[in-house]
Design a protein around this motif. Sequence first.
Motif, PDB file in Angstrom:
ATOM      1  N   ARG A 195     -19.404  -1.196 -44.174  1.00 19.65           N
ATOM      2  CA  ARG A 195     -18.714  -1.813 -43.064  1.00 19.65           C
ATOM      3  C   ARG A 195     -17.529  -2.751 -43.314  1.00 19.65           C
ATOM      4  NH1 ARG A 195     -21.047  -2.029 -38.267  1.00 19.65           N
ATOM      5  NH2 ARG A 195     -23.221  -1.100 -37.908  1.00 19.65           N
ATOM      6  N   THR A 196     -17.189  -2.875 -44.824  1.00 21.22           N
ATOM      7  CA  THR A 196     -16.063  -3.554 -45.392  1.00 21.22           C
ATOM      8  C   THR A 196     -14.852  -2.774 -45.344  1.00 21.22           C
ATOM      9  OG1 THR A 196     -16.477  -3.148 -47.599  1.00 21.22           O
ATOM     10  CG2 THR A 196     -17.714  -5.064 -46.409  1.00 21.22           C
ATOM     11  N   ARG A 197     -14.906  -1.593 -45.093  1.00 22.04           N
ATOM     12  CA  ARG A 197     -13.716  -0.624 -45.437  1.00 22.04           C
ATOM     13  C   ARG A 197     -13.293   0.042 -43.775  1.00 22.04           C
ATOM     14  NH1 ARG A 197     -14.612   3.557 -50.097  1.00 22.04           N
ATOM     15  NH2 ARG A 197     -12.378   3.338 -49.937  1.00 22.04           N
ATOM     16  N   TYR A 198     -12.271   0.768 -43.817  1.00 19.78           N
ATOM     17  CA  TYR A 198     -11.950   1.273 -42.478  1.00 19.78           C
ATOM     18  C   TYR A 198     -12.728   2.213 -41.985  1.00 19.78           C
ATOM     19  CZ  TYR A 198      -8.761   4.139 -39.531  1.00 19.78           C
ATOM     20  OH  TYR A 198      -8.267   4.646 -38.440  1.00 19.78           O
ATOM     21  N   LEU A 199     -13.033   2.378 -40.729  1.00 22.22           N
ATOM     22  CA  LEU A 199     -14.143   2.900 -40.116  1.00 22.22           C
ATOM     23  C   LEU A 199     -13.359   3.816 -39.002  1.00 22.22           C
ATOM     24  CD1 LEU A 199     -16.759   0.152 -39.734  1.00 22.22           C
ATOM     25  CD2 LEU A 199     -16.560   2.057 -41.500  1.00 22.22           C
ATOM     26  N   ALA A 200     -12.376   3.734 -38.804  1.00 26.16           N
ATOM     27  CA  ALA A 200     -11.510   4.795 -37.846  1.00 26.16           C
ATOM     28  C   ALA A 200     -12.104   4.667 -36.256  1.00 26.16           C
ATOM     29  CB  ALA A 200     -11.760   6.263 -38.288  1.00 26.16           C
ATOM     30  N   GLY A 201     -12.414   3.453 -35.863  1.00 21.08           N
ATOM     31  CA  GLY A 201     -13.033   3.129 -34.710  1.00 21.08           C
ATOM     32  C   GLY A 201     -14.404   3.386 -34.519  1.00 21.08           C
ATOM     33  N   LEU A 202     -15.174   3.824 -35.262  1.00 26.09           N
ATOM     34  CA  LEU A 202     -16.560   4.088 -35.198  1.00 26.09           C
ATOM     35  C   LEU A 202     -17.233   2.913 -34.769  1.00 26.09           C
ATOM     36  CD1 LEU A 202     -18.642   6.412 -35.447  1.00 26.09           C
ATOM     37  CD2 LEU A 202     -19.205   5.741 -37.819  1.00 26.09           C
ATOM     38  N   GLU A 203     -17.049   1.943 -35.495  1.00 26.15           N
ATOM     39  CA  GLU A 203     -17.797   0.704 -35.002  1.00 26.15           C
ATOM     40  C   GLU A 203     -17.571   0.182 -33.447  1.00 26.15           C
ATOM     41  OE1 GLU A 203     -13.695  -1.033 -36.490  1.00 26.15           O
ATOM     42  OE2 GLU A 203     -14.960   0.830 -36.483  1.00 26.15           O
ATOM     43  N   GLU A 204     -16.399   0.301 -33.073  1.00 27.03           N
ATOM     44  CA  GLU A 204     -16.490   0.240 -31.693  1.00 27.03           C
ATOM     45  C   GLU A 204     -16.923   1.228 -30.938  1.00 27.03           C
ATOM     46  OE1 GLU A 204     -12.396   0.256 -28.577  1.00 27.03           O
ATOM     47  OE2 GLU A 204     -12.159   0.520 -30.693  1.00 27.03           O
ATOM     48  N   PHE A 205     -16.963   2.496 -31.241  1.00 31.88           N
ATOM     49  CA  PHE A 205     -17.801   3.372 -30.267  1.00 31.88           C
ATOM     50  C   PHE A 205     -19.129   3.299 -30.545  1.00 31.88           C
ATOM     51  CE2 PHE A 205     -19.965   7.428 -30.177  1.00 31.88           C
ATOM     52  CZ  PHE A 205     -19.501   7.883 -28.801  1.00 31.88           C
ATOM     53  N   LEU A 206     -19.931   2.824 -31.596  1.00 30.97           N
ATOM     54  CA  LEU A 206     -21.184   2.630 -31.445  1.00 30.97           C
ATOM     55  C   LEU A 206     -21.581   1.288 -30.850  1.00 30.97           C
ATOM     56  CD1 LEU A 206     -21.890   4.001 -35.316  1.00 30.97           C
ATOM     57  CD2 LEU A 206     -22.377   4.902 -33.159  1.00 30.97           C
ATOM     58  N   ALA A 207     -20.856   0.458 -30.844  1.00 31.77           N
ATOM     59  CA  ALA A 207     -21.306  -0.837 -30.040  1.00 31.77           C
ATOM     60  C   ALA A 207     -21.611  -0.514 -28.669  1.00 31.77           C
ATOM     61  CB  ALA A 207     -20.028  -1.672 -29.938  1.00 31.77           C
ATOM     62  N   ASP A 208     -21.379   0.676 -28.099  1.00 31.45           N
ATOM     63  CA  ASP A 208     -21.901   0.903 -26.613  1.00 31.45           C
ATOM     64  C   ASP A 208     -23.013   1.846 -26.741  1.00 31.45           C
ATOM     65  OD1 ASP A 208     -20.640  -1.028 -25.188  1.00 31.45           O
ATOM     66  OD2 ASP A 208     -18.760  -0.029 -24.746  1.00 31.45           O
ATOM     67  N   GLY A 209     -23.368   2.306 -27.852  1.00 29.57           N
ATOM     68  CA  GLY A 209     -24.224   3.470 -28.067  1.00 29.57           C
ATOM     69  C   GLY A 209     -23.803   4.661 -28.918  1.00 29.57           C
ATOM     70  N   GLU A 210     -24.182   5.779 -28.709  1.00 25.55           N
ATOM     71  CA  GLU A 210     -24.068   6.810 -29.455  1.00 25.55           C
ATOM     72  C   GLU A 210     -23.349   8.156 -28.743  1.00 25.55           C
ATOM     73  OE1 GLU A 210     -28.525   8.695 -30.551  1.00 25.55           O
ATOM     74  OE2 GLU A 210     -27.390   7.276 -31.863  1.00 25.55           O
ATOM     75  N   GLY A 211     -23.287   9.181 -29.126  1.00 24.48           N
ATOM     76  CA  GLY A 211     -23.047  10.515 -28.545  1.00 24.48           C
ATOM     77  C   GLY A 211     -21.571  11.159 -29.286  1.00 24.48           C
ATOM     78  N   LEU A 212     -21.298  12.221 -28.626  1.00 25.87           N
ATOM     79  CA  LEU A 212     -19.995  12.792 -29.297  1.00 25.87           C
ATOM     80  C   LEU A 212     -18.750  11.888 -28.864  1.00 25.87           C
ATOM     81  CD1 LEU A 212     -20.593  16.409 -28.073  1.00 25.87           C
ATOM     82  CD2 LEU A 212     -20.817  15.487 -30.385  1.00 25.87           C
ATOM     83  N   ILE A 213     -18.167  11.579 -30.082  1.00 22.09           N
ATOM     84  CA  ILE A 213     -16.910  10.701 -30.363  1.00 22.09           C
ATOM     85  C   ILE A 213     -15.520  11.535 -29.950  1.00 22.09           C
ATOM     86  CG2 ILE A 213     -16.856  10.545 -32.670  1.00 22.09           C
ATOM     87  CD1 ILE A 213     -16.097   7.863 -32.769  1.00 22.09           C
ATOM     88  N   GLY A 214     -15.457  12.389 -30.417  1.00 22.07           N
ATOM     89  CA  GLY A 214     -14.072  13.206 -30.250  1.00 22.07           C
ATOM     90  C   GLY A 214     -13.829  14.300 -30.889  1.00 22.07           C
ATOM     91  N   VAL A 215     -12.626  14.898 -30.894  1.00 23.40           N
ATOM     92  CA  VAL A 215     -12.477  16.383 -31.425  1.00 23.40           C
ATOM     93  C   VAL A 215     -11.374  16.298 -32.545  1.00 23.40           C
ATOM     94  CG1 VAL A 215     -10.998  16.682 -29.460  1.00 23.40           C
ATOM     95  CG2 VAL A 215     -11.835  18.675 -30.519  1.00 23.40           C
ATOM     96  N   ALA A 216     -11.421  17.324 -33.488  1.00 25.62           N
ATOM     97  CA  ALA A 216     -10.402  17.414 -34.478  1.00 25.62           C
ATOM     98  C   ALA A 216      -9.744  18.944 -34.039  1.00 25.62           C
ATOM     99  CB  ALA A 216     -11.077  17.659 -35.748  1.00 25.62           C
ATOM    100  N   PHE A 217      -8.573  19.002 -33.986  1.00 22.59           N
ATOM    101  CA  PHE A 217      -7.773  20.260 -33.690  1.00 22.59           C
ATOM    102  C   PHE A 217      -7.533  20.782 -35.136  1.00 22.59           C
ATOM    103  CE2 PHE A 217      -7.311  17.765 -29.748  1.00 22.59           C
ATOM    104  CZ  PHE A 217      -7.973  18.588 -28.945  1.00 22.59           C
ATOM    105  N   GLY A 218      -7.608  21.871 -35.386  1.00 22.52           N
ATOM    106  CA  GLY A 218      -7.375  22.730 -36.686  1.00 22.52           C
ATOM    107  C   GLY A 218      -5.854  22.906 -36.508  1.00 22.52           C
ATOM    108  N   THR A 219      -5.330  22.693 -37.572  1.00 25.21           N
ATOM    109  CA  THR A 219      -3.839  23.124 -37.931  1.00 25.21           C
ATOM    110  C   THR A 219      -3.697  23.723 -39.459  1.00 25.21           C
ATOM    111  OG1 THR A 219      -1.615  22.476 -37.872  1.00 25.21           O
ATOM    112  CG2 THR A 219      -3.239  20.720 -38.764  1.00 25.21           C
ATOM    113  N   PRO A 220      -2.907  24.782 -39.629  1.00 21.78           N
ATOM    114  CA  PRO A 220      -2.723  25.144 -40.839  1.00 21.78           C
ATOM    115  C   PRO A 220      -1.777  24.371 -41.894  1.00 21.78           C
ATOM    116  CG  PRO A 220      -1.333  26.790 -39.264  1.00 21.78           C
ATOM    117  CD  PRO A 220      -2.295  25.482 -38.530  1.00 21.78           C
ATOM    118  N   SER A 221      -1.020  23.714 -41.019  1.00 28.02           N
ATOM    119  CA  SER A 221       0.034  22.646 -41.729  1.00 28.02           C
ATOM    120  C   SER A 221      -0.005  21.353 -41.211  1.00 28.02           C
ATOM    121  CB  SER A 221       1.415  23.280 -41.915  1.00 28.02           C
ATOM    122  OG  SER A 221       2.237  22.364 -42.466  1.00 28.02           O
TER     123      SER A 221
END
Length: 203
Positions: free
Chosen positions: A30-56
Amino acid sequence: PIGKHQEWGTGNICIMFARDYLEIRGIADRTRYLAGLEEFLADGEGLIGVAFGTPSADERYRTLREAGVAASEPRGLQRRLELPYGNAINPRFRNVMLQPEDHPGFFHANFCQHLTFDELRQPGWLDHPNTAVSAGKVVGVTDDLGKAQAKYETLFGKDVVSRSGNIVWLRFPGGAPVELITTATAKERRIDQPKRGEKYMAS
């Protein structure tokens, strides 16, 4: 195997498929960067987002900036996976992060260039007892479908984005399609909604 991001305070377990994967992410430090995960988990759990693939990541960043999208510069990320037989691997990525207003329907979204694609597809990791071979689709919820369509056309072009009634579709050459629906449609499908609105995955 459990992996820990070397630059962040998050860790994960990935369910790997041949072309895509599902990532179960949690907090490791918890002392390091969490990419917003701590904010998301404050209200529960579930699917948080999506990563779109790119070749470059660099090329994607350039085209996004030319289109007026306020994306972040590509940054490297790696995670360490301790393997059961004593070795370890370090999958590496380059990510282009997007601003919340540029990915309606999701709490988080980014473009990801996988630099070690095959390392995450070790023998046996693609074989699942339930016979799953890919993600079927990803569903997000937003009540401004017109805005969502325009935003994703800016990100991907009109060939990828289409609208059918109260649904906006993103269909890619590879990977799971994305379906954006309204709150009313989510209720009709009996999909539970998180407390804090549209930037969360529905299912």
